[in-house]
Design a protein around this motif. Structure first.
Motif, PDB file in Angstrom:
ATOM      1  N   TYR A  44      19.363  46.192   0.069  1.00  0.00           N
ATOM      2  CA  TYR A  44      18.543  47.305  -0.440  1.00  0.00           C
ATOM      3  C   TYR A  44      18.994  48.604   0.219  1.00  0.00           C
ATOM      4  O   TYR A  44      19.008  49.655  -0.433  1.00  0.00           O
ATOM      5  N   ASN A  89       8.341  47.575  -0.450  1.00  0.00           N
ATOM      6  CA  ASN A  89       8.734  48.658   0.445  1.00  0.00           C
ATOM      7  C   ASN A  89       9.816  48.140   1.378  1.00  0.00           C
ATOM      8  O   ASN A  89       9.694  47.042   1.937  1.00  0.00           O
ATOM      9  N   VAL A 125      18.091  51.154   1.765  1.00  0.00           N
ATOM     10  CA  VAL A 125      17.446  52.424   1.410  1.00  0.00           C
ATOM     11  C   VAL A 125      17.656  53.441   2.544  1.00  0.00           C
ATOM     12  O   VAL A 125      17.774  53.056   3.709  1.00  0.00           O
ATOM     13  N   PRO A 126      17.715  54.742   2.229  1.00  0.00           N
ATOM     14  CA  PRO A 126      17.728  55.329   0.886  1.00  0.00           C
ATOM     15  C   PRO A 126      19.137  55.539   0.342  1.00  0.00           C
ATOM     16  O   PRO A 126      19.312  56.145  -0.709  1.00  0.00           O
ATOM     17  N   VAL A 167      13.534  59.212  -3.441  1.00  0.00           N
ATOM     18  CA  VAL A 167      14.789  59.207  -2.678  1.00  0.00           C
ATOM     19  C   VAL A 167      15.210  60.639  -2.375  1.00  0.00           C
ATOM     20  O   VAL A 167      14.913  61.563  -3.148  1.00  0.00           O
ATOM     21  N   PHE A 226      10.760  53.187   2.414  1.00  0.00           N
ATOM     22  CA  PHE A 226      10.918  53.700   1.052  1.00  0.00           C
ATOM     23  C   PHE A 226      10.423  52.655   0.063  1.00  0.00           C
ATOM     24  O   PHE A 226      10.661  51.451   0.239  1.00  0.00           O
ATOM     25  N   THR A 278      15.192  53.159  -5.787  1.00  0.00           N
ATOM     26  CA  THR A 278      14.458  53.689  -4.650  1.00  0.00           C
ATOM     27  C   THR A 278      13.671  54.908  -5.104  1.00  0.00           C
ATOM     28  O   THR A 278      14.254  55.887  -5.583  1.00  0.00           O
ATOM     29  N   VAL A 285      10.497  50.659  -3.408  1.00  0.00           N
ATOM     30  CA  VAL A 285      11.431  50.222  -4.452  1.00  0.00           C
ATOM     31  C   VAL A 285      10.613  49.872  -5.683  1.00  0.00           C
ATOM     32  O   VAL A 285       9.667  49.072  -5.611  1.00  0.00           O
ATOM     33  N   ASP A 328      14.653  51.726   6.185  1.00  0.00           N
ATOM     34  CA  ASP A 328      16.016  52.157   6.517  1.00  0.00           C
ATOM     35  C   ASP A 328      16.306  51.744   7.954  1.00  0.00           C
ATOM     36  O   ASP A 328      16.001  52.466   8.896  1.00  0.00           O
TER      37      ASP A 328
END
Length: 301
Positions: free
Chosen positions: A216, A23, A218-219, A50, A34, A47, A36, A26
């Motif tokens: 990463y 996880n 995210v998102p 998303v 989020f 992700t 993964v 953001d």
């Protein structure tokens, strides 16, 4: 969650053999967490759940999102700006060395505020830029007098037009992945070159920072590519990676951000050491670099 995308099949190879691996938060905008997941067949990470394309816009609304604002606020962004000037020169040399061309038609997708595009135009290339963010397009016009087009114009561009198409840290943001690759293939001239740069979660710095690894992102980053997953994606469209090139500076920038996410503040010495460790690991195998440039051509006759 009708405004979220839940994958039951891999976005690259369509396998149903998927599993959650970590996880990530953001840190840039929402502070949401989020999941993964990873495909057990092609090794793509993505992700999960998303935001759909119509709902992801607010996650890009940050004054610190440098590709959209050109900000120099804060020491990390100042360093980013200084390094970018050097990397742009390197990108131009790579393109000219790889293609054998000193000019031609170049399309840069996700061109941000147009700094790379401007440099290529100054070197004699005919350039076209596409960028989804209206503020970034405005900055490109103000700084460089570039008429950057909206991203939807991609569908209207003429086929077999471009000697070179570049996506610098863009493909990980694209919702319709296979449609996008097919469109890029159509836009290239015969023998044209596609350059795709994306973060590489198989790098040493990604291993070191785990869920705190800044790439990463995210998102905004829908996918987290490994070299194997890039190969698998392109093969489905009769395209092939002909070379891998390193982005050595990325490991240091990502390590700085990652250390900030992990510790609450940037550990400059520690991040420099981790960036160096990552590059040393990749020095004998570019496919382990923090970010990789993939040089791609058609394989179809």
């Amino acid at each position: 969650m009708p405004d979220r995308i839940h994958y039951t099949n891999c976005p690259v190879c369509h396998s149903a053999s998927l599993k959650p691996v970590l996880n990530a938060i953001d840190y840039t905008v929402s502070k949401e967490s989020f999941a993964v997941w990873e495909c057990q067949e092609c090794t793509l990470r993505f992700t999960q759940d998303v935001p759909a394309s119509a709902h992801i816009g607010p996650y890009y609304k940050s004054e610190d999102y440098i590709s959209h604002t050109n900000t120099s606020r804060g020491l990390i962004n100042k360093i980013y700006q200084a390094v970018r000037r050097r990397t742009i020169r390197n990108k131009r040399r790579l393109i000219e060395r790889t293609t054998g061309l000193s000019n031609g038609h170049l399309l840069d997708i996700g061109c941000g505020v147009g700094t790379f595009l401007h440099a290529m135009q100054e070197s004699g290339w005919k350039v076209t830029g596409l960028e989804p963010d209206a503020e970034a397009r405005k900055v490109a016009a103000q700084l460089y007098n570039l008429q950057v087009q909206e991203i939807d114009e991609l569908e209207k561009l003429p086929a077999a037009t471009y000697d070179v198409i570049t996506l610098w840290h863009v493909l990980e943001h694209v919702h319709q992945l296979h449609d996008y690759i097919e469109k890029l293939k159509q836009l290239l001239k015969p023998g044209g070159t596609l350059l795709i740069a994306v973060p590489n979660y198989t790098s040493k710095d990604a291993e070191t920072y785990g869920p705190y690894w800044a790439a990463y992102d995210v998102p905004r980053h829908l996918y987290h590519f490994s070299p194997a997953s890039i190969d698998r994606l392109l093969a489905q469209h009769a395209m092939e990676v002909i070379a891998h090139k390193p982005m050595w500076y990325d490991s240091f920038y990502i390590a700085l951000l990652s250390s900030k996410y992990k510790n609450g503040q940037s550990n400059w010495i520690g991040a420099a050491w981790q960036g160096l460790r990552s590059n040393l690991k990749a020095s004998g195998e570019v496919r382990r670099c923090s970010s990789v440039i993939y040089l791609i051509r058609h394989t179809a006759k």
